[in-house]
Design an enzyme around this catalytic site. Structure first.
Site, PDB file in Angstrom:
ATOM      1  N   HIS A   1      -7.147  -1.973  -3.449  1.00  0.00           N
ATOM      2  CA  HIS A   1      -7.655  -0.832  -2.684  1.00  0.00           C
ATOM      3  C   HIS A   1      -8.643  -1.254  -1.602  1.00  0.00           C
ATOM      4  CE1 HIS A   1      -8.303   3.252  -1.681  1.00  0.00           C
ATOM      5  NE2 HIS A   1      -8.120   3.776  -2.864  1.00  0.00           N
TER       6      HIS A   1
ATOM      7  N   ASP B   1      12.994   5.402   3.082  1.00  0.00           N
ATOM      8  CA  ASP B   1      14.450   5.283   2.939  1.00  0.00           C
ATOM      9  C   ASP B   1      14.916   3.937   3.481  1.00  0.00           C
ATOM     10  OD1 ASP B   1      17.191   5.496   2.919  1.00  0.00           O
ATOM     11  OD2 ASP B   1      17.297   7.182   4.318  1.00  0.00           O
TER      12      ASP B   1
END
Length: 438
Positions: A165, A379
């Site tokens: 993070h 995608d």
């Protein structure tokens, strides 16, 4: 259940810069000490093992390498200095690479991608771990990204990823995954072509940290689901929530957060928790600061750029008959105080680390994610993912949040609880939802 087929290291393409570094700033070091974020994306794409190994894996590797040329900090390391006065940096050097694991599983793909409760331990075989840090006399060097792709023969694929993070918030990670998918789908080659492609797709990262209002660097030294999907109203208009004018997407977010908070409070006793009515409860989430700074930062600013928003009520207030209204008011006031503060969203930023520390050990719900993060838009040419799971919520009392897979403008919430807690939460959720719809 899961077999490792290959362990590889992927470097940025040959056209990448020989070295690149960014200073770790205040926004980044707020996340020092937090565990890495593991997530998985499942794709329904039946294929054979031979096609997977001979076509899909090579295409993923080559497109990933090209993507790293534009996201060099993810190919590098966080360098924590041992000596006082030296600054923490995100550094890439020629020769740095990212762990890339290829595996095969016989697990039930349809079970893993369902929305009914499933055991969290079932997912960890598909999410990689960050490689261990390396130490020198002057610093500790920590890898920041690792990837894993898993084949479910005749069923589908899974891409698992883990990030530190400190190097990037969820907005940056989502952009990186979308960029990789776009490059893989387009079959582009060459650094210039890739840069043009990402520019056209509004996915090119922005690295200039001199524009950040909090550009102070850090000399931090390092020590050696259940998923509920709700479809909201289709009308787009202005609403008033907690005396703050908001658009529909913000209201959908707040309504769902109030519902989760109230369900959590009311399910405490049925699940065996003994919580006093006067015990404080906190509902925490982060707000993206990029467009709210003066001057604003580009949406694709690379790194961390979020502010803590914290709402507080007594346990008895949240679980009471007026719990939904009180939660709505508390969250609305917290948003107003932080996001719409007249002195700016950074007002009181110097106290944020102290505010984080005060929450340790307290009864709280933390939201990880945002309805703006479109992981279902990642995608690779196999269609949208069938399921996204954020494993970082396991065991920490957090909930995950992302844009809905199927309904524009709505969101998907993931929770991780023990079975007793989950059963109690589900029962309360159905009861409240039924009363709201009746």
């Amino acid at each position: 259940m899961s077999t490792i087929l290959e362990r590889a290291q992927i470097s940025a393409g040959p056209d990448s810069a020989p070295e690149f570094s960014l200073p770790a700033v205040f926004f980044d070091m707020l996340w020092y000490g937090f565990p890495p974020n593991q997530s998985v994306l499942f794709y329904e794409f039946p294929c054979s093992k031979s096609h997977f190994l001979e076509t899909i894996v090579p295409e993923l590797k080559s497109s990933f390498s090209l993507t790293l040329t534009q996201f060099l900090p993810l190919s590098g390391n966080i360098i924590y200095p041992r000596k006082p006065g030296n600054k923490t940096v995100l550094r890439y050097e020629t020769g740095n690479s990212v762990s890339f694991t290829v595996s095969e599983s016989t697990a039930d793909f349809n079970h893993l991608t369902g929305s009914l409760p499933r055991g969290c331990d079932e997912f960890y075989a598909f999410a990689p771990h960050l490689p261990p840090p390396t130490s020198s006399q002057d610093s500790v060097s920590c890898p920041v990204l690792a990837l894993q792709v898993t084949l479910f023969p005749g069923q589908g694929l899974c891409i698992g990823f883990v990030t530190d993070h400190v190097v990037a918030d969820a907005s940056t990670v989502a952009s990186f995954m979308q960029a990789w998918a776009l490059i893989k789908r387009s079959r582009r080659s060459g650094a210039d072509n890739v840069r043009d492609l990402l520019t056209e797709g509004n996915l090119l990262p922005f690295y200039d940290r001199k524009l950040s209002p909090i550009s102070k660097t850090s000399n931090q030294q390092a020590p050696c689901s259940i998923c509920f999907e709700e479809r909201g109203d289709s009308e787009a208009e202005e609403f008033h929530f907690g005396q703050v004018s908001q658009n529909r997407s913000s209201v959908v977010f707040h309504h769902h957060m109030c519902l989760v908070w109230v369900c959590s409070a009311r399910s405490a006793a049925p699940s065996g928790e003994d919580v006093a009515d006067d015990e404080p409860e906190y509902f925490c989430f982060v707000a993206d600061c990029r467009e709210r700074l003066n001057p604003p930062l580009p949406a694709k600013y690379f790194g961390n750029c979020v502010a803590l928003v914290k709402a507080e009520l007594k346990h008895g207030e949240v679980k009471g008959d007026d719990g939904f209204v009180m939660a709505a008011k508390a969250i609305g006031e917290a948003v107003k105080e932080t996001v719409y503060n007249e002195k700016g969203i950074l007002h009181g930023a110097e106290k944020w680390p102290e505010e984080y520390e005060k929450l340790i050990g307290k009864r709280q719900i933390a939201v990880a994610g945002s309805p703006r993060f479109d992981f279902y838009g990642v995608d690779y040419g196999w269609g949208k993912p069938k399921k996204f799971e954020g494993l970082f919520i396991d065991g920490g009392g957090s909930i995950s949040l992302c844009k809905s897979r199927d309904f524009e403008g709505d969101l998907e919430i993931g929770l991780s609880r023990s079975m007793v807690q989950m059963d109690a939460f589900t029962s309360v959720f159905k009861e409240i939802l039924g009363s709201l719809l009746s």
